[in-house]
Scaffold this motif. Structure first.
Motif, PDB file in Angstrom:
ATOM      1  N   SER A 211      -4.320   3.164   5.811  1.00 29.45           N
ATOM      2  CA  SER A 211      -4.232   4.061   7.260  1.00 29.45           C
ATOM      3  C   SER A 211      -2.738   3.554   7.178  1.00 29.45           C
ATOM      4  N   ASP A 212      -2.311   1.774   7.858  1.00 30.65           N
ATOM      5  CA  ASP A 212      -0.961   1.936   8.259  1.00 30.65           C
ATOM      6  C   ASP A 212       0.589   2.275   7.048  1.00 30.65           C
ATOM      7  N   ALA A 213      -0.224   2.411   5.919  1.00 28.17           N
ATOM      8  CA  ALA A 213       1.091   2.984   4.700  1.00 28.17           C
ATOM      9  C   ALA A 213       0.944   4.483   5.141  1.00 28.17           C
ATOM     10  N   VAL A 214       0.327   5.583   5.178  1.00 27.01           N
ATOM     11  CA  VAL A 214       0.111   6.905   6.206  1.00 27.01           C
ATOM     12  C   VAL A 214       1.266   7.240   7.021  1.00 27.01           C
ATOM     13  N   GLU A 215       1.116   5.772   8.182  1.00 27.05           N
ATOM     14  CA  GLU A 215       1.486   5.713   9.643  1.00 27.05           C
ATOM     15  C   GLU A 215       2.818   5.759   8.862  1.00 27.05           C
TER      16      GLU A 215
ATOM     17  N   PRO B 247       0.494  -1.097  -0.044  1.00 26.52           N
ATOM     18  CA  PRO B 247       0.002   0.352   0.277  1.00 26.52           C
ATOM     19  C   PRO B 247       0.436   1.213   0.052  1.00 26.52           C
ATOM     20  N   ARG B 248       1.826   1.685   0.080  1.00 25.76           N
ATOM     21  CA  ARG B 248       3.128   2.930   0.721  1.00 25.76           C
ATOM     22  C   ARG B 248       3.495   2.630  -1.280  1.00 25.76           C
ATOM     23  N   SER B 249       3.383   2.224  -1.757  1.00 27.79           N
ATOM     24  CA  SER B 249       4.109   2.039  -3.385  1.00 27.79           C
ATOM     25  C   SER B 249       2.655   2.680  -3.726  1.00 27.79           C
ATOM     26  N   LYS B 250       1.519   1.860  -4.011  1.00 29.09           N
ATOM     27  CA  LYS B 250       0.172   2.492  -4.585  1.00 29.09           C
ATOM     28  C   LYS B 250       0.077   3.732  -3.767  1.00 29.09           C
ATOM     29  N   LEU B 251       0.491   4.404  -2.376  1.00 30.51           N
ATOM     30  CA  LEU B 251      -0.003   6.140  -2.343  1.00 30.51           C
ATOM     31  C   LEU B 251       1.420   6.754  -2.713  1.00 30.51           C
ATOM     32  N   LEU B 252       2.344   6.328  -2.658  1.00 32.81           N
ATOM     33  CA  LEU B 252       3.444   7.016  -3.706  1.00 32.81           C
ATOM     34  C   LEU B 252       3.186   7.487  -4.972  1.00 32.81           C
ATOM     35  N   ALA B 253       2.785   6.344  -5.802  1.00 29.18           N
ATOM     36  CA  ALA B 253       2.100   6.647  -7.122  1.00 29.18           C
ATOM     37  C   ALA B 253       1.399   7.016  -6.855  1.00 29.18           C
ATOM     38  N   MET B 254       0.304   7.242  -6.544  1.00 29.55           N
ATOM     39  CA  MET B 254      -0.893   7.858  -6.660  1.00 29.55           C
ATOM     40  C   MET B 254      -0.633   9.722  -6.516  1.00 29.55           C
TER      41      MET B 254
ATOM     42  N   LEU C  33       9.845   3.283  -9.846  1.00 24.92           N
ATOM     43  CA  LEU C  33      10.722   3.747 -11.132  1.00 24.92           C
ATOM     44  C   LEU C  33       9.395   4.008 -12.368  1.00 24.92           C
ATOM     45  N   MET C  34       8.987   2.993 -12.748  1.00 21.44           N
ATOM     46  CA  MET C  34       7.841   3.633 -13.836  1.00 21.44           C
ATOM     47  C   MET C  34       6.937   4.799 -13.651  1.00 21.44           C
ATOM     48  N   MET C  35       6.589   5.090 -12.230  1.00 20.14           N
ATOM     49  CA  MET C  35       6.537   6.297 -12.336  1.00 20.14           C
ATOM     50  C   MET C  35       7.067   8.199 -12.281  1.00 20.14           C
ATOM     51  N   MET C  36       8.503   7.172 -12.478  1.00 19.05           N
ATOM     52  CA  MET C  36       8.587   8.418 -12.244  1.00 19.05           C
ATOM     53  C   MET C  36       9.477   8.260 -13.419  1.00 19.05           C
ATOM     54  N   GLY C  37       9.860   7.784 -14.445  1.00 19.01           N
ATOM     55  CA  GLY C  37       9.632   7.313 -15.480  1.00 19.01           C
ATOM     56  C   GLY C  37       9.110   7.929 -16.595  1.00 19.01           C
ATOM     57  N   LEU C  38       7.690   7.679 -16.365  1.00 14.31           N
ATOM     58  CA  LEU C  38       6.865   8.697 -16.738  1.00 14.31           C
ATOM     59  C   LEU C  38       6.943   9.790 -16.656  1.00 14.31           C
ATOM     60  N   GLY C  39       6.721  10.597 -15.105  1.00 13.20           N
ATOM     61  CA  GLY C  39       7.489  11.547 -15.707  1.00 13.20           C
ATOM     62  C   GLY C  39       8.337  12.177 -15.802  1.00 13.20           C
ATOM     63  N   ALA C  40       9.207  11.795 -16.481  1.00 11.60           N
ATOM     64  CA  ALA C  40      10.756  12.438 -16.470  1.00 11.60           C
ATOM     65  C   ALA C  40      10.087  11.807 -19.121  1.00 11.60           C
ATOM     66  N   LEU C  41       8.959  11.520 -19.332  1.00  7.83           N
ATOM     67  CA  LEU C  41       8.378  11.741 -20.522  1.00  7.83           C
ATOM     68  C   LEU C  41       7.714  12.483 -20.542  1.00  7.83           C
ATOM     69  N   LEU C  42       7.461  12.806 -19.509  1.00  2.05           N
ATOM     70  CA  LEU C  42       5.833  13.703 -19.940  1.00  2.05           C
ATOM     71  C   LEU C  42       6.703  14.811 -18.971  1.00  2.05           C
TER      72      LEU C  42
ATOM     73  N   PHE D 211      -7.375   7.440 -10.975  1.00  2.00           N
ATOM     74  CA  PHE D 211      -6.424   6.893 -10.432  1.00  2.00           C
ATOM     75  C   PHE D 211      -6.629   6.252  -8.907  1.00  2.00           C
ATOM     76  N   SER D 212      -7.255   7.489  -8.012  1.00  2.51           N
ATOM     77  CA  SER D 212      -7.753   7.754  -6.969  1.00  2.51           C
ATOM     78  C   SER D 212      -8.834   6.387  -6.686  1.00  2.51           C
ATOM     79  N   THR D 213      -9.991   6.168  -7.423  1.00  2.00           N
ATOM     80  CA  THR D 213     -10.563   5.317  -7.283  1.00  2.00           C
ATOM     81  C   THR D 213     -10.084   4.237  -7.019  1.00  2.00           C
ATOM     82  N   LEU D 214      -8.785   3.263  -7.859  1.00  3.44           N
ATOM     83  CA  LEU D 214      -8.056   2.114  -8.211  1.00  3.44           C
ATOM     84  C   LEU D 214      -7.211   2.358  -6.797  1.00  3.44           C
ATOM     85  N   LEU D 215      -6.935   3.318  -6.296  1.00  8.49           N
ATOM     86  CA  LEU D 215      -5.845   2.795  -4.826  1.00  8.49           C
ATOM     87  C   LEU D 215      -7.335   2.499  -4.004  1.00  8.49           C
ATOM     88  N   THR D 216      -8.714   3.048  -3.738  1.00 10.13           N
ATOM     89  CA  THR D 216      -9.030   3.002  -2.511  1.00 10.13           C
ATOM     90  C   THR D 216      -9.657   1.462  -3.161  1.00 10.13           C
ATOM     91  N   LEU D 217     -10.408   1.181  -4.102  1.00  7.55           N
ATOM     92  CA  LEU D 217     -10.881  -0.161  -4.465  1.00  7.55           C
ATOM     93  C   LEU D 217      -9.784  -1.236  -4.510  1.00  7.55           C
TER      94      LEU D 217
END
Length: 265
Positions: free
Chosen positions: A136-140, A21-28, A250-259, A122-128
């Motif tokens: 909550s564990d990821a946020v903590e 869940p930490r990776s999904k939250l950071l990806a969000m 890494l994929m999210m960072m690569g996507l950001g660099a591409l954009l 994307f936020s819906t994908l995170l919660t679903l």
């Protein structure tokens, strides 16, 4: 009320479900950051394809994501229309009285529309795909470096967990109260604005009473079980960061660099 899916979890065993869940939250958070670099057709199409790929990998039906957009339709349309009719830059394409549509305004309206929809998707994908407790564990866990600064990390995670957990319950209570009031002859969709606002009062009062009663019962239950905060508490759910989670970041960072490379200056 059934269209509101915030806080609802769809069980599954997909690649997205199995991520930490930490990776999904950071990806969000990274997705929200890089989406503002998508300011032309190509970058928006790349983001749309990336989001659709993530939804497909999750195995969740697309209908759930459209349900997530439905409560925000009014805000999306208002913001899009504001960009469309009040942006005076560019070449005029259509004019009717004081309303004017330009090519720049049309482009900006499309970009704003895509940003709203993609962020909601994307936020819906995170919660679903993530249980409220895991979220909550990821946020903590992510806020743990702030603990030496006396930031109540555990309490923040607890509040987030309880909030997400009781959103569907509050919506179910609202639906039940509305049905009860309709059975007593209350009409919620008739009359002017003032009458509709007055019709909401018979919903809010019992809803607040029910919420306070549930909160009091929850506090008593927590005290009866000896809850005293996060100090000295062990963890039943252990978060496990795997190589797939690092790959997602890494994929999210690569996507950001591409954009950033393809965005229009």
């Amino acid at each position: 009320m059934d269209s509101l899916i915030l806080g609802r979890y769809i069980p599954g065993n997909s690649v997205i479900h199995r991520l930490d869940p930490r990776s999904k939250l950071l990806a969000m958070f990274l997705f929200i950051l890089v989406i503002f670099w998508a300011n032309n057709l190509l970058t928006n199409l790349i983001l749309l394809g990336f989001t659709l790929l993530a939804i497909t990998l999750s195995g969740v039906k697309f209908s759930y994501f459209f349900k997530g957009v439905r409560p925000m339709v009014g805000l999306i349309l208002f913001t899009t229309a504001f960009q469309l009719f009040f942006n005076r830059q560019g070449t005029p394409l259509f004019a009717w009285g004081w309303l004017q549509v330009t090519d720049t305004g049309l482009q900006q309206a499309g970009i704003v529309f895509m940003r709203f929809v993609l962020i909601i998707f994307f936020s819906t994908l995170l919660t679903l795909t993530t249980t409220p407790l895991s979220l909550s564990d990821a946020v903590e866990s992510l806020l743990k470096p702030l603990k030496p600064l006396k930031v109540p990390v555990h309490e923040i995670g607890l509040m987030l967990s309880l909030s997400l957990r009781f959103v569907p319950t509050l919506m179910d209570d609202t639906t039940r109260i509305m049905n009860a009031q309709k059975a007593r002859g209350v009409e919620f969709d008739e009359g002017g604005l003032v009458q509709r606002i007055k019709a909401i009062v018979p919903i809010l009062i019992p809803l607040f009473a029910s919420s306070f009663k549930r909160a009091d019962a929850l506090a008593i239950a927590m005290e009866a079980r000896g809850y005293q905060g996060g100090d000295g508490r062990s963890k039943y759910r252990i978060l496990n960061w795997k190589w797939q989670d690092s790959l997602v970041i890494l994929m999210m960072m690569g996507l950001g660099a591409l954009l950033f490379f393809l965005k229009k200056s």
